[in-house]
Write a protein that holds these residues in place. Structure first.
Motif, PDB file in Angstrom:
ATOM      1  N   ALA A 174      75.524 -55.906  18.205  1.00  0.00           N
ATOM      2  CA  ALA A 174      75.347 -55.025  17.041  1.00  0.00           C
ATOM      3  C   ALA A 174      73.866 -54.928  16.680  1.00  0.00           C
ATOM      4  CB  ALA A 174      76.149 -55.557  15.854  1.00  0.00           C
ATOM      5  N   PHE A 176      71.059 -55.613  18.833  1.00  0.00           N
ATOM      6  CA  PHE A 176      70.129 -55.164  19.873  1.00  0.00           C
ATOM      7  C   PHE A 176      69.902 -53.641  19.883  1.00  0.00           C
ATOM      8  CE2 PHE A 176      69.134 -54.334  24.427  1.00  0.00           C
ATOM      9  CZ  PHE A 176      67.872 -54.924  24.413  1.00  0.00           C
ATOM     10  N   PRO A 177      70.979 -52.829  19.790  1.00  0.00           N
ATOM     11  CA  PRO A 177      70.737 -51.369  19.780  1.00  0.00           C
ATOM     12  C   PRO A 177      69.915 -50.924  18.572  1.00  0.00           C
ATOM     13  CG  PRO A 177      73.082 -51.845  20.030  1.00  0.00           C
ATOM     14  CD  PRO A 177      72.421 -53.135  19.698  1.00  0.00           C
ATOM     15  N   LYS A 178      69.975 -51.671  17.510  1.00  0.00           N
ATOM     16  CA  LYS A 178      69.194 -51.301  16.321  1.00  0.00           C
ATOM     17  C   LYS A 178      67.700 -51.406  16.618  1.00  0.00           C
ATOM     18  CE  LYS A 178      72.562 -52.451  12.719  1.00  0.00           C
ATOM     19  NZ  LYS A 178      73.716 -53.008  13.430  1.00  0.00           N
ATOM     20  N   LEU A 180      66.377 -50.964  19.585  1.00  0.00           N
ATOM     21  CA  LEU A 180      66.075 -49.798  20.441  1.00  0.00           C
ATOM     22  C   LEU A 180      66.063 -48.503  19.623  1.00  0.00           C
ATOM     23  CD1 LEU A 180      68.323 -50.592  23.560  1.00  0.00           C
ATOM     24  CD2 LEU A 180      65.923 -51.162  23.205  1.00  0.00           C
ATOM     25  N   GLY A 181      66.915 -48.441  18.617  1.00  0.00           N
ATOM     26  CA  GLY A 181      67.047 -47.205  17.827  1.00  0.00           C
ATOM     27  C   GLY A 181      65.940 -47.005  16.812  1.00  0.00           C
ATOM     28  N   TRP A 183      65.142 -49.389  14.129  1.00  0.00           N
ATOM     29  CA  TRP A 183      65.374 -49.998  12.812  1.00  0.00           C
ATOM     30  C   TRP A 183      64.155 -50.809  12.328  1.00  0.00           C
ATOM     31  CZ3 TRP A 183      70.143 -51.409   9.841  1.00  0.00           C
ATOM     32  CH2 TRP A 183      71.167 -50.494  10.050  1.00  0.00           C
ATOM     33  N   THR A 188      60.933 -45.937   9.267  1.00  0.00           N
ATOM     34  CA  THR A 188      62.352 -45.556   9.149  1.00  0.00           C
ATOM     35  C   THR A 188      63.065 -46.542   8.229  1.00  0.00           C
ATOM     36  OG1 THR A 188      63.145 -46.969  10.936  1.00  0.00           O
ATOM     37  CG2 THR A 188      62.374 -44.776  11.560  1.00  0.00           C
ATOM     38  N   ALA A 190      66.508 -47.280   8.069  1.00  0.00           N
ATOM     39  CA  ALA A 190      67.754 -46.922   8.757  1.00  0.00           C
ATOM     40  C   ALA A 190      68.990 -47.233   7.913  1.00  0.00           C
ATOM     41  CB  ALA A 190      67.837 -47.666  10.091  1.00  0.00           C
TER      42      ALA A 190
ATOM     43  N   TYR B  21      78.083 -56.080  28.956  1.00  0.00           N
ATOM     44  CA  TYR B  21      77.266 -55.353  27.978  1.00  0.00           C
ATOM     45  C   TYR B  21      76.396 -54.316  28.692  1.00  0.00           C
ATOM     46  CZ  TYR B  21      74.339 -54.499  23.892  1.00  0.00           C
ATOM     47  OH  TYR B  21      73.687 -53.905  22.846  1.00  0.00           O
ATOM     48  N   PHE B  40      80.271 -55.188  19.220  1.00  0.00           N
ATOM     49  CA  PHE B  40      80.426 -54.698  17.855  1.00  0.00           C
ATOM     50  C   PHE B  40      79.629 -53.401  17.715  1.00  0.00           C
ATOM     51  CE2 PHE B  40      81.393 -59.138  15.975  1.00  0.00           C
ATOM     52  CZ  PHE B  40      82.744 -58.862  15.970  1.00  0.00           C
ATOM     53  N   PRO B  41      79.895 -52.605  16.672  1.00  0.00           N
ATOM     54  CA  PRO B  41      79.176 -51.324  16.551  1.00  0.00           C
ATOM     55  C   PRO B  41      77.682 -51.528  16.312  1.00  0.00           C
ATOM     56  CG  PRO B  41      80.462 -51.783  14.562  1.00  0.00           C
ATOM     57  CD  PRO B  41      80.834 -52.824  15.558  1.00  0.00           C
ATOM     58  N   GLY B  42      76.887 -50.703  16.991  1.00  0.00           N
ATOM     59  CA  GLY B  42      75.433 -50.866  16.905  1.00  0.00           C
ATOM     60  C   GLY B  42      74.790 -50.114  15.759  1.00  0.00           C
ATOM     61  N   PHE B  43      75.421 -49.037  15.286  1.00  0.00           N
ATOM     62  CA  PHE B  43      74.812 -48.180  14.246  1.00  0.00           C
ATOM     63  C   PHE B  43      73.339 -47.933  14.580  1.00  0.00           C
ATOM     64  CE2 PHE B  43      78.343 -50.145  11.819  1.00  0.00           C
ATOM     65  CZ  PHE B  43      78.982 -48.998  11.395  1.00  0.00           C
ATOM     66  N   LYS B  44      73.133 -47.479  15.815  1.00  0.00           N
ATOM     67  CA  LYS B  44      71.772 -47.353  16.341  1.00  0.00           C
ATOM     68  C   LYS B  44      70.954 -46.275  15.623  1.00  0.00           C
ATOM     69  CE  LYS B  44      69.685 -46.361  20.845  1.00  0.00           C
ATOM     70  NZ  LYS B  44      70.024 -45.895  22.207  1.00  0.00           N
ATOM     71  N   SER B  45      71.617 -45.155  15.282  1.00  0.00           N
ATOM     72  CA  SER B  45      70.875 -44.011  14.726  1.00  0.00           C
ATOM     73  C   SER B  45      70.146 -44.393  13.441  1.00  0.00           C
ATOM     74  CB  SER B  45      71.829 -42.866  14.394  1.00  0.00           C
ATOM     75  OG  SER B  45      72.877 -42.819  15.285  1.00  0.00           O
ATOM     76  N   VAL B  46      69.065 -43.681  13.186  1.00  0.00           N
ATOM     77  CA  VAL B  46      68.308 -43.961  11.957  1.00  0.00           C
ATOM     78  C   VAL B  46      68.367 -42.800  10.949  1.00  0.00           C
ATOM     79  CG1 VAL B  46      66.753 -45.696  12.900  1.00  0.00           C
ATOM     80  CG2 VAL B  46      66.155 -43.288  13.081  1.00  0.00           C
ATOM     81  N   VAL B  48      66.640 -40.276  10.349  1.00  0.00           N
ATOM     82  CA  VAL B  48      65.393 -40.063   9.612  1.00  0.00           C
ATOM     83  C   VAL B  48      64.629 -38.874  10.171  1.00  0.00           C
ATOM     84  CG1 VAL B  48      63.122 -41.083   9.148  1.00  0.00           C
ATOM     85  CG2 VAL B  48      65.173 -42.478   8.951  1.00  0.00           C
ATOM     86  N   PHE B  53      65.858 -37.703   5.191  1.00  0.00           N
ATOM     87  CA  PHE B  53      66.980 -38.094   6.045  1.00  0.00           C
ATOM     88  C   PHE B  53      67.729 -36.843   6.508  1.00  0.00           C
ATOM     89  CE2 PHE B  53      66.104 -41.591   3.226  1.00  0.00           C
ATOM     90  CZ  PHE B  53      66.080 -42.662   4.099  1.00  0.00           C
TER      91      PHE B  53
END
Lengths: 366, 162
Positions: A174, A176-178, A180-181, A183, A188, A190, B21, B40-46, B48, B53
């Motif tokens: 949960a 690690f992608p943050k 990369l994204g 955060w 930002t 986020a 993974y 688990f969910p990454g909620f990667k997007s920001v 922004v 936003f």
């Protein structure tokens, strides 16, 4: 100590378990899944899924791709019934290992069908907990198995360590992608962006969401971004030490509570996994002590009776909570449910109580 | 279980978790998230842009034969039987482009018509999927929507029973 010995110590001695503690955990976990964590939203939901045209059947990449449409409602009902039987067997401790594995597998399969609309919800821990705990022999006592001849009463703690490894790793996935994204990019915020997304698009506007949407502090939101990433990544590191891991579970409860208050997302399935790391033997002993004090009975039978009393009390509470939640008279405009809110508040109170007790004990020792 | 077996299980899991993974990442990039997977969910997007936003919103505009103005319905109200957490994924998978919806079978269009009739309270003849990007920013401590851009807009002609 050599690496090999450390590895051995970590697997087998990180967490201590007792037959009584595991027995209590099994009963409470079975009730928790039965009342709140069965995949899907009941018969109506299954009938709806079975009726969806195959154009909208979008199984996630994996074994369900072998199918070309949603199964019939009979298949859903069969799996649901199988799961109920497995959970009741797990609750009563009848062929506990087999029942727990069957419960885990049927949960997994039901989840797979429910997720085939094109969205995977991340609830695999609901299947993982009974599946892994099957190998702890959590049916050693307070079970129908325990009155069978030749029953093995040894319990194992390594499934708890293995569950910690899974939870720690999944938390890492949960976090690690943050990174990369973006955060951690100071430009930002986020978490604030996700709050707006949940608030406006999904109309998740209960509790503090309305207030937080208007709260505009770059420092606050950026700190929240960093804290979230550090917490989720750090969970994996904490797996190597049971005390650290339990601290992270406490943080997780605080984290999910704040997420519920702002984003209106409860992540209830995770609480099944977090509950495994409570000191169940202490809960059992405290309950026994209180039962004996209240009833004045001291014999060996009081052990079983104290547990049955606690189990019946918990089942009644869950039943009332489930019923009240289904009445839908609060949180009407939200997809949060009453039982999610109540359980998260209860979990918050538990961790506050544990923290307070630790502080008091430390002060007394000094 | 024997000590050796348990150690082997742990070693296998320690190898398997990062490996799966990696596979989740690759498959997810080209298709969608695989299942079952231990993530688990990454909620990667920001979400922004510049100083604000950007929030994507999908609407269903339901038309009947008579009225000129459509009835605008939110996706969660159009598919009330779906859990809210699954609605965005359902939209992402099935309502992203005109090409996708043109391939829908008569049975699927009939199913959509039933939903449109129920959600809008009309005898629906046409469904227009509108994907908007809304831009928000804080001004004088108040959150405001600056502007809205329509990203996609496509029509599904609804049919009755196939």
């Amino acid at each position: 100590m050599s690496m090999n010995e450390r590895f051995h110590q970590w697997i087998f001695n990180s967490f201590s378990v007792t037959a009584e503690g595991l027995g209590l955990l099994r009963i409470i976990s079975s009730l928790f899944i039965l009342f709140f964590l069965i995949p899907g939203q009941g018969t109506g939901h299954f009938a709806y899924l079975a009726d969806i045209p195959s154009d909208f059947f979008a199984p996630p990449p994996g074994p369900l791709m072998l199918l070309d449409g949603f199964p019939s409602v009979a298949v859903f009902q069969f799996l649901h019934t199988l799961l109920l039987f497995a959970l009741f067997a797990m609750l009563l401790g009848y062929r506990t290992k087999l029942a727990s594995i069957a419960a885990g597998l049927s949960i997994l399969l039901l989840q797979g069908f429910v997720f085939s609309v094109g969205k995977v919800n991340h609830e695999i821990v609901v299947a993982l907990v009974p599946f892994l705990m099957a190998f702890s022999n959590w049916g050693a006592v307070f079970s129908l198995d325990s009155i069978r001849r030749g029953h093995d009463s040894r319990v194992e703690s390594w499934p708890v360590t293995l569950l910690a490894l899974f939870v720690g790793f999944m938390m890492f996935t949960a976090g690690f992608p943050k990174i990369l994204g973006g955060w951690l990019d100071p430009s930002t915020q986020a978490a604030q962006g996700h709050l707006l997304n949940q608030f406006f698009v999904r109309e998740r506007q209960a509790f503090l969401a309305g207030y937080m949407v208007q709260f505009d502090s770059v420092i606050f939101w950026e700190l929240l971004d960093w804290a979230t990433v550090i917490f989720e990544i750090g969970f994996l590191v904490a797996v190597i030490n049971s005390r650290w891991f339990r601290y992270f579970v406490v943080f997780a409860v605080l984290f999910h509570f704040s997420t519920m208050m702002t984003l209106n997302i409860a992540f209830l399935p995770n609480f099944l996994a977090y509950a495994v790391f409570l000191n169940w033997d202490k809960i059992y002993q405290t309950n026994l002590e209180k039962y004996r004090r209240f009833t004045g009975k001291r014999g060996d039978r009081s052990k079983k009776r104290s547990l049955i009393t606690l189990a019946v009390f918990t089942a009644l509470l869950f039943l009332i909570l489930h019923w009240l939640s289904s009445m839908n008279f609060v949180l009407v405009e939200s997809d949060l449910t009453l039982h999610e809110a109540v359980i998260l508040i209860f979990a918050l109170l538990v961790v506050i109580w544990i923290g307070a007790m630790k502080l008091i004990n430390r002060r007394n020792e000094e | 279980m024997k000590v050796k077996t348990v150690r082997t299980v742990f070693i296998a899991v320690l190898i398997y978790l990062p490996l799966q993974y990696g596979i989740v990442g690759i498959v997810g990039f080209y298709h969608s998230e695989p299942w079952p997977a231990f993530v688990f969910p990454g909620f990667k997007s920001v979400h922004v842009y510049d100083n604000g936003f950007e929030i994507q919103q999908t609407y269903f505009d339901v038309y009947d034969e008579v009225a000129e103005e459509p009835v605008r319905v939110l996706p969660q109200d159009f598919f009330p039987e779906l859990p809210l957490s699954q609605v965005p994924g359902f939209l992402r998978m099935h309502f992203q482009s005109a090409e996708e919806v043109q391939e829908l079978s008569p049975g699927a269009k009939s199913w959509l018509k039933h939903h449109a009739d129920e959600a809008a309270g009309v005898d629906a003849s046409k469904l227009v999927v509108v994907i908007e990007m809304n831009y928000y920013s804080h001004e004088d401590d108040v959150l405001r929507r600056d502007s809205t851009v329509v990203k996609e807009r496509f029509t599904i002609v609804l049919t009755g029973r196939p």
